[in-house]
Scaffold this active site. Structure first.
Site, PDB file in Angstrom:
ATOM      1  N   GLU A  76     -43.637  25.791   2.396  1.00  0.00           N
ATOM      2  CA  GLU A  76     -44.433  25.605   3.603  1.00  0.00           C
ATOM      3  C   GLU A  76     -43.805  24.573   4.545  1.00  0.00           C
ATOM      4  O   GLU A  76     -43.652  24.816   5.736  1.00  0.00           O
ATOM      5  CB  GLU A  76     -45.837  25.164   3.169  1.00  0.00           C
ATOM      6  CG  GLU A  76     -46.711  24.629   4.268  1.00  0.00           C
ATOM      7  CD  GLU A  76     -47.595  25.696   4.863  1.00  0.00           C
ATOM      8  OE1 GLU A  76     -47.481  26.851   4.429  1.00  0.00           O
ATOM      9  OE2 GLU A  76     -48.377  25.370   5.763  1.00  0.00           O
ATOM     10  N   ASP A  77     -43.449  23.415   4.012  1.00  0.00           N
ATOM     11  CA  ASP A  77     -43.030  22.308   4.873  1.00  0.00           C
ATOM     12  C   ASP A  77     -41.529  22.211   5.086  1.00  0.00           C
ATOM     13  O   ASP A  77     -41.090  21.650   6.074  1.00  0.00           O
ATOM     14  CB  ASP A  77     -43.523  20.972   4.290  1.00  0.00           C
ATOM     15  CG  ASP A  77     -45.036  20.889   4.303  1.00  0.00           C
ATOM     16  OD1 ASP A  77     -45.652  21.740   4.973  1.00  0.00           O
ATOM     17  OD2 ASP A  77     -45.593  20.001   3.644  1.00  0.00           O
TER      18      ASP A  77
END
Ligand code: MN
Length: 640
Positions: A76-77
């Site tokens: 995600e990041d």
């Protein structure tokens, strides 16, 4: 500051054979991925995955979960590829990280849809491995613990989401530890004043209360000693949010709720649980109908315990939970208790039984059952009596279970309903009478020339659809409007049974066999020339066909009914069914005055119960529970 050494040390406490190298490697990859990121608090971002991994280690989760926790934000990041994780850490870790990422990516369509949609999607996304949900909950828990650095609006949004989605999910999975902490943290943000008010009051009363608890504990301790039962007795702290909720629900003030002392007795065996119960009931006066046997009938989240409430000689109300140490662990950790690393392979058969529904989730992929079957097996527990279907655009529509295509069409819009010719369900053409299931994607098909017919009344299950169809039929002259003019009651007289009718001298009231009206349903009476009133459901077809000589009589269920009711069940003939039904009835605290069963056809049985009923809610609750017993086909009332 939590370090990887803290995590490794925690894991070592319960699993000396863990793959510490792999865990360290996961840490290194995560630390590299997040090296330039900071949390809102200013700390290095890696603090967060480390803490999530630590919480999972507190639950004694396996190595794969610990690795996945460390890596849970790298896709995600930091845009890491799931295939990279698969190569470096194996397919299972990759599946877990991917699952957690998918949940994070969910975007709600609108507020009302949020809860249902999120829960459903989470379930689908994670059905492959329940550990995904456990990791996600630990992730949320750490976020909630460190929410203070975010702007107030963001805090509120996250706290609401926790109340709506994550705390109920933790409850469903039986992880009480996480559920209570999430609720308290969210409540503190949403209602800071109420939170501190209750917190203050607890502090003020603490000393006095502790003394009282000690006295009660001593009494129980001595009684157990005399009976030669070995058990541990704990006082129970109450969570702030749960106190507040009780105050709301029961409309009581703080003192009335907090005055009740909670006590937990942990025994060595199931047999001892019941003996302790007998002891308590012999010593103090139990409050009727508050006894619950979740040992004989575990909750769907696997929770097992005996609950009772008793009044001591000095008038103190004590809420008592009695369970074994194993049950206590499951009560606190739920699903997570199953994933603890097991050093010695023990006989798991008993445990497996309790986890049967959970195993269904996990075994789904391995077995040949279809996704649909899987959903059916869990949806009852997760969604109660509702199903969730999707429009082609991805909107979620909630319907009562048993709803058909026509119900969905009317739920969307009455124009769509009136013109509905069928639907495409998951890409397959289906008729308007097709029953829908959770997860179906349904495209309603229409035609300008289509019109509702009387037949549709039978196909529709929801009241909304039925009303709309009836309205259309009446407007087009296909159904006479109000063939019978109901006579307004001059004065309502409470008859000796469940129903209120108009003023008639001692009418004989019967429940119609054609529609079997049940307590709580909208009803109406039909009266002919005799003094017999037959009560039908308001949507019974017989009312449309009814003979003109019959007059409609306004009827409704009496709320404060107290007395004996005969409940009749038509069931399949299976071993143990009668006992299951009796147990279910007993669990509601209902006094059974009579019970018998007979075979009525080669594979059908009829069970009759005479039950002492306190009020309409009681009877409704009882019928709803009995309906859910496996093998029960039909429930109706006999004598009322
Ligand atoms: Mn996270």
């Amino acid at each position: 500051m939590t370090t990887i050494q803290d995590v490794l040390k925690k894991v070592r406490e319960y699993n000396q054979n863990a793959d510490f190298k792999l865990i360290e490697k996961a840490y290194e990859v995560a630390a590299e991925a997040h090296k330039n990121d900071k949390r809102a608090s200013g700390e290095p971002y890696i603090e967060h995955p480390l803490n999530v991994a630590y919480i999972l280690a507190e639950f004694q989760m396996d190595d794969e979960s610990i690795c996945a926790a460390l890596l849970h934000d790298v896709i995600e990041d930091a845009n890491y590829d799931v295939n990279y994780i698969k190569k470096a850490f194996g397919a299972d870790v990759a599946l877990l990280v991917d699952g957690v990422t998918k949940i994070t990516e969910l975007k709600a369509k609108s507020r009302e849809e949020y809860q249902a949609e999120s829960l459903r999607k989470m379930l689908f996304a994670t059905a492959k491995d329940i550990r995904v949900l456990i990791i996600k909950l630990c992730d949320k828990l750490h976020n909630m613990r460190t929410l203070g650095y975010l702007p107030r609006e963001k805090q509120i949004r996250i706290a609401k989401e926790v109340m709506d989605v994550y705390a109920p999910l933790a409850y469903r999975l039986g992880i009480d530890k996480i559920k209570s902490e999430l609720e308290d943290l969210a409540f503190k943000i949403l209602e800071p004043e109420k939170y501190s008010e209750i917190e203050e009051k607890i502090k003020k009363n603490q000393k006095e209360r502790e003394e009282e608890v000690e006295i009660i504990k001593k009494i129980v301790k001595n009684a157990l000693k005399d009976a030669h039962i070995e058990a541990a007795i704990h006082g129970r702290a109450k969570d702030i949010y749960s106190i507040w909720r009780k105050m709301q629900r029961k409309e009581r003030n703080f003192d009335e709720i907090y005055d009740v002392i909670g006590m937990r007795i942990i025994t060595k065996s199931v047999k001892d649980c019941y003996e302790v119960l007998g002891l308590i009931h012999g010593m103090w006066k139990p409050i009727p109908r508050r006894f619950k046997d979740y040992i004989a009938m575990p909750k769907t989240n696997m929770y097992q315990s005996l609950h009772t409430i008793a009044i001591t000689e000095s008038g103190q109300i004590v809420e008592i939970q009695i369970r074994t140490a194993e049950m206590d662990r499951i009560a606190e950790e739920g699903v997570a208790a199953h994933w603890e690393y097991k050093d010695v392979k023990t006989d798991d058969s008993k445990f497996d039984k309790k986890l049967s529904w959970l195993k269904q989730i996990m075994d789904w992929q391995k077995s040949t059952t279809s996704p649909q079957e899987f959903v059916e097996s869990v949806e009852v527990d997760f969604f109660g009596n509702e199903i969730y279907v999707f429009t082609p655009k991805g909107d979620v529509i909630e319907l009562p279970s048993g709803s058909t295509v026509i119900d969905l069409a009317y739920a969307v819009h009455s124009n769509l309903g009136d013109r509905c010719t069928g639907a495409k369900i998951n890409g397959t053409f289906s008729s308007i009478r097709t029953e829908l299931k959770t997860g179906d994607v349904v495209e309603i098909l229409t035609s300008k020339n289509q019109k509702p017919s009387r037949n549709w009344m039978k196909i529709a299950k929801t009241n909304k659809a039925k009303q709309k169809i009836r309205k259309h039929l009446q407007e087009s002259g296909k159904m006479p409007v109000r063939r019978y003019h109901p006579v307004e009651a001059e004065s309502e007289e409470i008859s000796k049974n469940l129903i209120i009718t108009e003023k008639y001298e001692n009418p004989t009231i019967r429940l119609s066999k054609c529609c079997n009206p049940l307590p709580g349903e909208d009803i109406i009476g039909l009266k002919g020339k005799t003094n017999i009133i037959t009560v039908h459901r308001q949507d019974c077809e017989a009312l449309e066909k009814g003979r003109v000589v019959q007059k409609r009589v306004k009827s409704k269920w009496k709320n404060d009914y107290v007395g004996t009711v005969e409940v009749i069940l038509e069931t399949v003939d299976r071993v143990g069914l009668f006992a299951d039904v009796l147990n279910t009835i007993a669990a509601t605290g209902t006094n059974v005055q009579g019970a018998n069963a007979k075979i009525i056809s080669p594979d059908l049985a009829e069970c009759r119960f005479a039950l002492a009923i306190d009020d309409l809610e009681h009877l409704k609750d009882l019928i709803n529970r009995v309906k859910r017993v496996q093998g029960v086909k039909k429930v109706y009332l006999g004598k009322i």
